[in-house]
Design an enzyme around this catalytic site. Structure first.
Site, short mmCIF file in Angstrom:
data_model
loop_
_atom_site.label_atom_id
_atom_site.label_comp_id
_atom_site.label_asym_id
_atom_site.label_seq_id
_atom_site.Cartn_x
_atom_site.Cartn_y
_atom_site.Cartn_z
N LYS A 156 0.85 -1.19 0.00
CA LYS A 156 0.00 0.00 0.00
C LYS A 156 0.89 1.25 0.00
O LYS A 156 1.47 1.63 1.01
CB LYS A 156 -0.92 0.06 1.23
N GLU A 229 9.60 1.51 10.71
CA GLU A 229 10.65 2.51 10.47
C GLU A 229 9.99 3.87 10.57
O GLU A 229 9.20 4.25 9.70
CB GLU A 229 11.27 2.34 9.07
N CYS A 263 14.20 10.53 6.21
CA CYS A 263 14.07 10.19 7.64
C CYS A 263 15.40 10.30 8.34
O CYS A 263 15.46 10.74 9.49
CB CYS A 263 13.45 8.81 7.80
N GLU A 361 10.44 17.04 14.51
CA GLU A 361 11.05 16.60 13.25
C GLU A 361 10.51 17.50 12.15
O GLU A 361 9.31 17.47 11.86
CB GLU A 361 10.67 15.15 12.96
P1 NAD Z 1 2.16 8.52 7.63
O1 NAD Z 1 2.48 7.72 8.81
O2 NAD Z 1 1.01 9.45 7.70
O3 NAD Z 1 1.85 7.62 6.30
C1 NAD Z 1 2.67 6.58 5.87
C2 NAD Z 1 1.81 5.49 5.29
O4 NAD Z 1 0.97 4.94 6.29
C3 NAD Z 1 0.86 5.93 4.16
O5 NAD Z 1 0.82 4.90 3.20
C4 NAD Z 1 -0.47 6.08 4.89
O6 NAD Z 1 -1.60 5.97 4.04
C5 NAD Z 1 -0.41 4.95 5.87
N1 NAD Z 1 -1.24 5.11 7.06
C6 NAD Z 1 -1.62 6.25 7.67
N2 NAD Z 1 -2.37 5.99 8.76
C7 NAD Z 1 -2.44 4.64 8.86
C8 NAD Z 1 -3.02 3.74 9.81
N3 NAD Z 1 -3.69 4.17 10.89
N4 NAD Z 1 -2.88 2.41 9.61
C9 NAD Z 1 -2.17 1.94 8.55
N5 NAD Z 1 -1.61 2.74 7.63
C10 NAD Z 1 -1.72 4.07 7.78
O7 NAD Z 1 3.52 9.22 7.35
P2 NAD Z 1 3.82 10.39 6.36
O8 NAD Z 1 3.41 11.66 6.99
O9 NAD Z 1 3.27 10.02 5.04
O10 NAD Z 1 5.43 10.29 6.31
C11 NAD Z 1 6.28 11.15 6.98
C12 NAD Z 1 6.87 10.51 8.19
O11 NAD Z 1 7.46 9.25 7.88
C13 NAD Z 1 7.99 11.31 8.82
O12 NAD Z 1 7.79 11.39 10.22
C14 NAD Z 1 9.25 10.52 8.53
O13 NAD Z 1 10.31 10.64 9.44
C15 NAD Z 1 8.74 9.13 8.50
N6 NAD Z 1 9.60 8.32 7.67
C16 NAD Z 1 10.41 7.42 8.29
C17 NAD Z 1 11.28 6.64 7.56
C18 NAD Z 1 12.16 5.61 8.22
O14 NAD Z 1 12.67 4.76 7.54
N7 NAD Z 1 12.32 5.64 9.51
C19 NAD Z 1 11.32 6.78 6.19
C20 NAD Z 1 10.49 7.70 5.57
C21 NAD Z 1 9.61 8.46 6.34
#
Ligand code: NAD
Length: 464
Positions: A156, A229, A263, A361
């Site tokens: 997804k 992650e 990240c 962040e």
């Molecule tokens: P997000 O958590 O909102 O979304 C990420 C994914 O999760 C999307 O596909 C979204 O549709 C899905 N999602 C959202 N709510 C959900 C739920 N309740 N259950 C299941 N899936 C759900 O994150 P974002 O705002 O899109 O991304 C930014 C964040 O991601 C930043 O905080 C960044 O640091 C982090 N990030 C971390 C890494 C890492 O490897 N540690 C890498 C990239 C991004």
């Protein structure tokens, strides 16, 4: 959230705000159907004698399509084409790397009395939920080990960047049994449906810490295996003898890459007080060489941020700088009259530990530089966060740098570099930056469960 109606997502180009494509979305009922096909495909997959051959074929297909995937990636995600091409290269190499891994049983004990083996079994169907910052690389980091281990996968992608994932899906379909890999497009509710579906045994997730917590809670009734992650607020600490030119260019290269949406980007830079001004000048010089614009323009070095929510968040953080007594130092040119989600990159001075931009962040191209007076204090500052993804220490004295790095709470402590993640090195966060590791052999084992076979040999008739 993404634009569109109940059955479609409108994917926007973040530089121009024009619609790149309308994509149909899938529902929880579609997920049920997908899982049925996935289970059948998985049985076939488990009978395949050499799964690695398939992964090699995928790697070659991705590499051959680098340019076309990179174009889609830039159009939906915003990053400059040069970075998009590199990202596709990472994905191709991830499949090649995992093609070279093996999951043979380990013999833990073998003597005349007993033989103990450890076998690695796949977990069934894995749900791979990715963020929008590296939609291609993250997908490959998860799908390649999951598939090599013998799982089927449901992918997804983030709702604002589904197109590159669908492009990859088209290539995967050419190689794998039908239904083994399926990409479902949808919003956060589809993510929740994947997390709470009893037919999915493993969730591998990259995204925010907040969503990570929701995933942990949602999957608790099934005790699903999790790899999370999550976010980070990486410190970069310059020691007094650091090579300033190398430190600034090494830090800036990652801090402003992908418009700061990395990240493991350095998100706070700590500098000895007497070097502070010189370091800031060097960062501003770096920014003067940057050009903000549409990633599709080969001259662009920094694209827009990816989506409207990001733009809003960064506008708020930008405004918080003045309120917290800080100053923004910009320098990059562009983006002209482009209407997209552009945030002028800047280094930020005059903030202390209590400032929002330092505590939160930022996930964008605003980089605070903070002066420090002694190493103990800087270690305390660096560790004063719920996050623990990465950290770096910069010094000409490697022993001194390693001694400081060793005191930093982070999943990866770099010395004289900050990133990148490497395919053969486990990557994961400590504290609230995550759970488990991706990449390396650990990233493969994360898609398996260990089963022990403990054999008492016939000759041993006397032992009770
Ligand atoms: P997000 O958590 O909102 O979304 C990420 C994914 O999760 C999307 O596909 C979204 O549709 C899905 N999602 C959202 N709510 C959900 C739920 N309740 N259950 C299941 N899936 C759900 O994150 P974002 O705002 O899109 O991304 C930014 C964040 O991601 C930043 O905080 C960044 O640091 C982090 N990030 C971390 C890494 C890492 O490897 N540690 C890498 C990239 C991004």
């Amino acid at each position: 959230m993404a634009n569109g109606d109940a059955h479609h997502i409108e994917v926007l180009n973040p530089a121009t705000l024009s619609v790149v494509e309308q994509v149909p979305t899938q529902s929880a009922a579609d997920l049920d159907a997908a899982l049925r096909t996935a289970s059948t495909a998985r049985e076939e997959w488990l009978r395949v004698p050499q799964r690695s051959v398939y992964l090699e074929a995928v790697s070659e297909l991705i590499a051959a399509e680098t340019e076309s995937i990179a174009q889609v990636l830039t159009a939906e995600q915003g990053k400059p084409l040069t970075q998009a091409r590199l990202e596709v290269g990472v994905a191709a190499r991830a499949f090649a790397y995992y093609a070279g891994q093996r999951l043979a049983p380990e013999v833990l004990h073998d003597d005349e009395r007993r033989r103990v083996e450890r076998h690695f079994h796949p977990l069934g169907v894995a749900g791979l939920i990715t963020a929008w910052n590296f939609p291609v690389a993250l997908l490959a980091w998860k799908a390649a080990p999951a598939l090599l281990a013998g799982n089927a996968v449901i992918i997804k992608p983030a709702p604002t960047t589904p197109l590159s994932a669908l492009r990859l899906q088209g290539l995967l379909d050419k190689v794998f049994p039908q239904g083994l890999v399926q990409t479902l497009v949808g919003g956060n509710d589809l993510g929740e449906a994947i997390v709470t579906h009893p037919g999915i045994g493993k969730i591998s997730f990259t995204g925010s810490t907040q969503t990570g917590r929701a995933i942990m809670a949602g999957s608790a009734p099934y005790l699903k295996r999790l790899t999370l992650e999550l976010g980070g607020n990486d410190p970069a600490v310059l020691l007094p003898d650091a090579d300033l030119a190398a430190a600034v260019s090494g830090i800036a290269a990652v801090a402003f890459r992908n418009a700061g949406q990395v990240c493991i980007a350095p998100k706070r830079v700590y500098v000895p007080r007497d070097l502070h001004d010189e370091v800031v000048d060097r960062f501003v010089d770096h920014l003067r060489g940057q050009r903000v614009g549409d990633g599709a323009d080969e001259q662009t070095t920094i694209g827009p941020v990816q989506n409207a929510a990001q733009a809003t968040r960064l506008t708020r953080l930008r405004e918080s700088v003045a309120a917290d007594g800080g100053l923004l130092h910009a320098g990059a040119s562009g983006p002209g009259d482009l209407p997209g989600y552009f945030v002028q990159p800047a280094v930020v001075t005059g903030l202390d530990e209590s400032a929002e931009l330092v505590r939160e962040e930022q996930f964008g191209p605003l980089l605070p530089v903070l002066a420090y007076d002694d190493v103990d204090a800087v270690v305390r500052s660096a560790n004063r966060t719920e996050f623990g993804l990465g950290a770096s220490v910069w010094s000409r004295d490697l022993d001194a740098a390693v001694a400081v790095a060793d005191r930093l709470d982070a999943g990866t402590r770099w010395v004289n570099q900050h990133g990148p993640a490497e395919l053969d090195i486990p990557f994961g966060g400590v504290k609230q930056s995550g759970l488990g590791s991706e990449l390396g052999r650990e990233g493969l084992l994360a898609f398996t469960e260990s089963r022990i076979t403990n054999i008492k040999k016939q000759s041993d008739r006397t032992t009770p």
